[in-house]
Scaffold this active site. Structure first.
Site, PDB file in Angstrom:
ATOM      1  N   LYS A   1       0.852  -1.199   0.000  1.00  0.00           N
ATOM      2  CA  LYS A   1       0.000   0.000   0.000  1.00  0.00           C
ATOM      3  C   LYS A   1       0.887   1.249   0.000  1.00  0.00           C
ATOM      4  O   LYS A   1       1.908   1.293   0.687  1.00  0.00           O
ATOM      5  CB  LYS A   1      -0.905  -0.034   1.246  1.00  0.00           C
ATOM      6  CG  LYS A   1      -2.014   1.008   1.246  1.00  0.00           C
ATOM      7  CD  LYS A   1      -2.938   0.825   2.464  1.00  0.00           C
ATOM      8  CE  LYS A   1      -4.087   1.830   2.453  1.00  0.00           C
ATOM      9  NZ  LYS A   1      -5.006   1.644   3.592  1.00  0.00           N
TER      10      LYS A   1
ATOM     11  N   SER B   1      -9.949   1.847   2.720  1.00  0.00           N
ATOM     12  CA  SER B   1      -9.060   2.573   1.840  1.00  0.00           C
ATOM     13  C   SER B   1      -8.044   1.692   1.117  1.00  0.00           C
ATOM     14  O   SER B   1      -7.431   2.147   0.157  1.00  0.00           O
ATOM     15  CB  SER B   1      -8.297   3.625   2.645  1.00  0.00           C
ATOM     16  OG  SER B   1      -7.438   2.980   3.584  1.00  0.00           O
TER      17      SER B   1
ATOM     18  N   SER C   1     -10.319  -0.197   7.008  1.00  0.00           N
ATOM     19  CA  SER C   1      -9.687  -0.080   5.691  1.00  0.00           C
ATOM     20  C   SER C   1      -9.013  -1.338   5.173  1.00  0.00           C
ATOM     21  O   SER C   1      -8.602  -1.395   4.020  1.00  0.00           O
ATOM     22  CB  SER C   1      -8.655   1.053   5.697  1.00  0.00           C
ATOM     23  OG  SER C   1      -9.306   2.287   5.579  1.00  0.00           O
TER      24      SER C   1
END
Lengths: 498, 498
Positions: A78, A163, A187
């Site tokens: 990420k 997210s 997330s």
């Protein structure tokens, strides 16, 4: 050669160990899948050369008998994690061109164990979002699309959740074997549920936050996004560590999580919180939850009804605490030191222009909320009160864990929704986190396990919440749940076919 | 002790009283910064003592430097303050180019040190007790340099993150003199405790000066706060100027506004920096990157035990145990180095002469304050740069005490020591300065002097007693000052009286 991208992490590990294939081969296949899968927009940066280099080193490690569970495994990272000399921008324009001179502890742990970095994944800007539509680099497309009444695949793009949307899209689309995610209010878990994957948020303090671009410091935790519970256990062990560079990191031994997957949950007490039975919750979610309860009961667990009375305050509490911390955490992005700078009239003009251009709407909204709730005259009514409720929520859980070992709930109140469906309605968007936020506020470990499909054949997940630092019991239950659900669905490939 | 007399200022319309409170910022003496391992060394090239933490790189986290905590506790103990076993670090949010995080980590609601009292000596011989409200730890900001470029400001982050102790007084001071005495006392205390070097030229200590005026006995007036005053002289100028400005304003029917002001050393005046309306809303909240700071009473007790003797205790000991005059004791303890020099000198002197310290202390104190300080003042040197070593100083005094040389000769020897750096015994030897105590030799010289001054003898015997000193002087002159003055007195008296 067989399609190595369809393997699980555990299968790839075993294949590498047996010499069935090399990490270079495994990595090359994933790099090819990444290229084909660019339509998903799951990667912001592809680190092809680095990946091959790391794969070769991993092959040497394996040959020398120094392989671990993660050695040679191609993973996606990420963009929230700082990776040395590589784009690390939390998908925000304000960090334009930022390449840190340091490596986050979590990724350093993974590289130490021989994992291979494929690239940096797309995400909601600064991890603020539940649909991955707030990224400066554009929305991520869910590999999954709804199946229409006539059995044909929808032409609409669906959101992957957020997210960690890029991370789940990469794994669900078989562009990466696994990915790192970060979870502040859901997330990791919600996007995992939206894409038929396993998403694990460990106990707060289990993974170091050092080198993770901060959203809300008291909530942020790194965790793995994988195809199976076993994969999550393997990757979790590598990511977790005590780190004296993070004062909130907790000094406890990291267990061998895979050993916890005994398949035996006889006598385990599983709590079912009545407050999670929301008004207006879709029937299919309720049904799946009920099914989950039946599966666990069938596996020999004892089902116990519990009450977490402050649950209804969790979401409003979260949307005070997280923006408050974010408003302060994001103050450092001011155009002075790194990233974007837009010149203006004097220092304050430069600040205004830089932050106006550098932050997207959702980030600005949360900075405004956070600034407001911390302001003189409002602090007591909002921030302080939210902190008190947070304590009550944690006490709810503590009380429940006197009677139960894990808690079973749905992960999200709906399956993935179509792109744009909720992007203009922040409240509807925030409601996505309704089941994930309480565990975040209490700092507890939680995992989403794929458990079934919705009426239009989109994945649905169930969530297990564990005791603090008892990821093992939670993983054991998750492993049993996964097997009972026997979830095998895969997205129909619609991308890269042109 | 004299009774404290309140001091009023006469205005055109009657008496006024000034009320002063000080916030003293004292840089913690430590190798590393408050939350990072970067050096705190003064005078380095710009931006050479900057870590990823003190430049607020994304994902970087603060970790408390324990030595800074110990220093704050030591300071609190030295000031006789309450030590809080639990304190909290908060974020003070504001934007400025030299504040990389966009917030300063400070302590707001729960400081590490609570209330205490400081007793200061005033020039008229009275003392005054001044309350300490609290001491808290905080990070320093960097330095903005506006004079390096015609249109741009440069930022040096070497100071960024350096630990400061903010020592907040109660509004207990009523004159510039009291404020000066309080500031000096705090400086003395931190230097004794070794917690701050007190070096004001390098900005290690500076004060924000709060001044208001009121009619005697009335409610507190509206105050102004003058920022960053870096010498006692400037601080006293600020108070004089602000007092006059506020009285003039009020007497002309005007109003004092709460505001932040700045001092201009060139003109000795203050000017407005920002009004109350423009004041920042700092949006304090507990720093989620740091856990509350907790330590045990045992930790505090250990630090208390290891503290050196503090100035008040030392002064009392010098007066009560060693017989040093109150004035001399106060002068000696004001600077730790002076007190240390004196005590070492006394040790060495006692060792050399075999006499008890209390027999020697008075003379040693007189010599240090009179002769040595006089010589240092002339050459502009500090005690640590003294041209006379401890050993030579003690030797000089010992020669005097054992009667080898007279006090007058000692002064000459001291001059020679200052000029040549030679040791006193050698000087006495070389110049033949040993005192003559042989009564036969002195007798003969007395007879000579009397024979030469028959007219004076007649006058003396006629009642002009004062001429005794003349005869003593003549005897000393003839012996080049070497005659033992006591022996001269003893022998001369009967001869003159006939």
């Amino acid at each position: 050669m067989t399609d190595l991208t369809k393997l699980t992490l555990a299968e790839a590990r075993d294949g590498l160990a047996k010499g069935d294939f090399t990490s270079r081969e495994l990595t090359q296949q994933h790099l090819a899948a990444m290229e084909k899968g660019r339509e998903l927009n799951s990667f912001i940066v592809e680190t092809t050369d680095i990946a091959l280099d790391m794969a070769d080193k991993a092959d040497e490690m394996i040959k020398a008998g120094r392989g671990t569970g993660m050695t040679g495994i191609p993973i996606a990272v990420k963009d929230l994690f700082c990776t040395r000399d590589i784009h690390s921008c939390a998908a925000s324009h304000i960090l334009d061109g930022f390449k840190p001179k340091y490596e986050s502890t979590v990724t350093a742990n993974l590289w130490q164990d021989g994992a291979v970095m494929l690239g940096k994944t797309n995400m909601d800007e600064f991890a603020m979002g539940s649909s991955n539509e707030t990224s400066y680099y554009g929305p991520v497309n869910n590999p999954w699309r709804a199946t229409k009444q006539d059995g044909r695949l929808s032409e609409n793009n669906y959101v992957p959740g957020g997210s960690s949307g890029g991370s789940v899209a990469a794994v669900a689309g078989h562009l990466a074997l696994a990915a790192t995610g970060s979870d502040t209010g859901g997330s990791i878990r919600q996007p995992a549920a939206f894409t038929g994957l396993v998403g694990l948020k460990p106990t707060y303090g289990r993974c170091s936050r050092w080198g993770m671009i901060a959203f809300a410091s008291s909530l942020d935790q790194a965790g793995p996004i994988t195809k199976t519970v076993r994969d999550a256990a393997i990757m979790m062990e590598s990511m977790a560590s005590y780190d004296d560079k993070d004062s909130t990191s907790v000094n406890r031994n990291v267990p061998n999580y895979e050993h916890a997957l005994t398949g035996d949950i006889r006598g385990m007490k599983i709590g079912i919180p009545k407050e999670y039975r929301m008004d207006g919750m879709p029937q299919e979610i309720e049904k799946l939850w009920q099914q989950g309860i039946e599966w666990m009961k069938a596996a020999g667990a004892e089902i116990i009804d519990i009450s977490l009375p402050h649950t209804k305050y969790a979401l409003p509490t979260y949307y005070i605490v997280a923006p408050a911390e974010a408003s302060s955490n994001l103050a450092r992005y001011d155009g002075v030191k790194y990233g974007l700078r837009v010149e203006g009239n004097g220092l304050s003009g430069m600040y205004k222009n830089t932050r106006a251009a550098g932050f997207g709407d959702e980030v600005k909204r949360r900075i405004l909320i956070g600034t407001y709730v911390l302001s003189a005259g409002y602090y007591d009514a909002y921030y302080l009160k939210a902190q008190k409720i947070r304590t009550l929520i944690a006490q709810d859980f503590a009380k429940a864990y006197e009677k139960v070992d894990v808690i079973l709930t749905p992960t999200a109140p709906s399956p993935a929704f179509a792109m744009g469906e909720k992007s203009n309605d922040p409240i509807a968007m925030y409601l996505n986190d309704i089941f994930t936020v309480p565990a975040s506020l209490a700092g507890l470990p939680a995992i989403s396990v794929p458990a079934g499909l919705s009426a239009d054949a989109l994945p649905l997940g169930l969530q297990l919440i564990g005791r603090a630092f008892d990821e093992e019991t939670m993983l054991r239950a998750a492993h049993v749940l996964e097997h009972a659900a026997d979830y095998t669905a895969q997205p129909k490939i619609w991308w890269g076919e042109k | 002790m004299e009774k404290y007399i309140p001091k009023y200022i006469q205005g055109a319309t009657g008496d006024w009283e000034v009320v002063i409170g000080l916030e003293i910022h004292a840089q913690v003496a430590s190798e590393a910064k408050l939350f990072s391992g970067s050096s705190t060394k003064f005078g380095a090239d710009p931006n050479t003592h900057v870590s990823f933490v003190c430049s607020a790189m994304p994902g970087m986290l603060p970790v408390i430097n324990e030595e800074c905590i110990r220093q704050a506790v030591r300071t609190g103990l030295a000031m006789g303050c309450e030590i809080h076993l639990r304190s909290v670090f908060d974020r003070k949010n504001y934007f400025y180019a030299d504040l990389p995080q966009g917030y300063q980590i400070s302590q707001f609601k729960d400081p590490i040190v609570g209330e205490g009292e400081i007793i200061v000596d005033l020039e008229d011989g009275t003392t005054k007790t001044i309350g300490v409200e609290r001491l808290h730890l905080e990070q320093d900001a960097g330095k903005s340099m506006h004079d390096q470029h015609p249109t741009q400001t440069y930022v040096d982050l070497n100071r960024s993150g350096v630990a400061l102790m903010e020592i907040v007084s109660k509004p207990d001071m009523r004159s510039a003199e009291e404020a000066g005495a309080y500031f000096r006392k705090i400086r003395t205390l931190v230097r004794y405790a070794g917690t701050c070097d007190g070096n004001m030229d390098q900005g290690s200590m500076r004060a924000d000066v709060n001044v208001s005026v009121r009619r005697p006995g009335a409610e507190l007036g509206i105050r102004s706060e003058t920022k960053n005053v870096n010498s006692v002289r400037f601080m006293m100028q600020v108070i004089e100027f602000e007092t006059r400005r506020q009285i003039d304003l009020l007497e002309d029917g005007g109003e004092v506004f709460q505001e932040t002001r700045q001092f201009d050393p060139a003109s000795g005046t203050t000017s407005s920096l920002r009004s109350k309306e423009e004041a920042h809303d700092y949006r304090y909240f507990p720093d989620p990157d740091l856990l509350p700071l907790e330590f045990t009473q045992e930790f505090v007790d250990d630090l208390a035990k290891a503290l050196p003797e503090l100035p008040d205790a030392k002064r009392n000991r010098l007066i009560n145990d060693l017989g040093v005059s109150a004035y001399n004791a106060a002068v000696l303890v004001a600077e730790k180095e002076s007190a240390d020099y004196f005590e070492s000198l006394l040790d060495s002197l006692a060792h050399k002469t075999g006499k008890a310290k209390e027999e020697l202390a008075k003379q040693a104190a007189n010599w240090v304050i009179g002769d040595l300080f006089g010589a240092l003042k002339k050459t502009g040197k500090s005690i640590s740069e003294s041209p006379v070593s401890l050993k030579d100083g003690a030797e000089l005094l010992a020669l005097q005490i054992d009667g080898t040389i007279s006090g007058r000769i000692a002064k000459d020897v001291f001059e020679i020591m200052l000029d040549t750096g030679k040791n006193p015994e050698l000087i006495v030897e070389e110049k033949g300065l040993k005192q003559v105590s042989d009564t036969g030799a002195i007798d003969a010289i007395i007879d000579e002097v009397i024979a030469d001054n028959q007219d004076k003898l007649v006058q003396y015997r006629g009642g002009k007693d004062k001429l005794f000193g003349f005869f003593v002087g003549q005897v000393m002159k003839k012996t080049q000052g070497k005659a033992n003055p006591q022996v001269v007195n003893q022998l001369l008296k009967p001869k003159l009286d006939g």
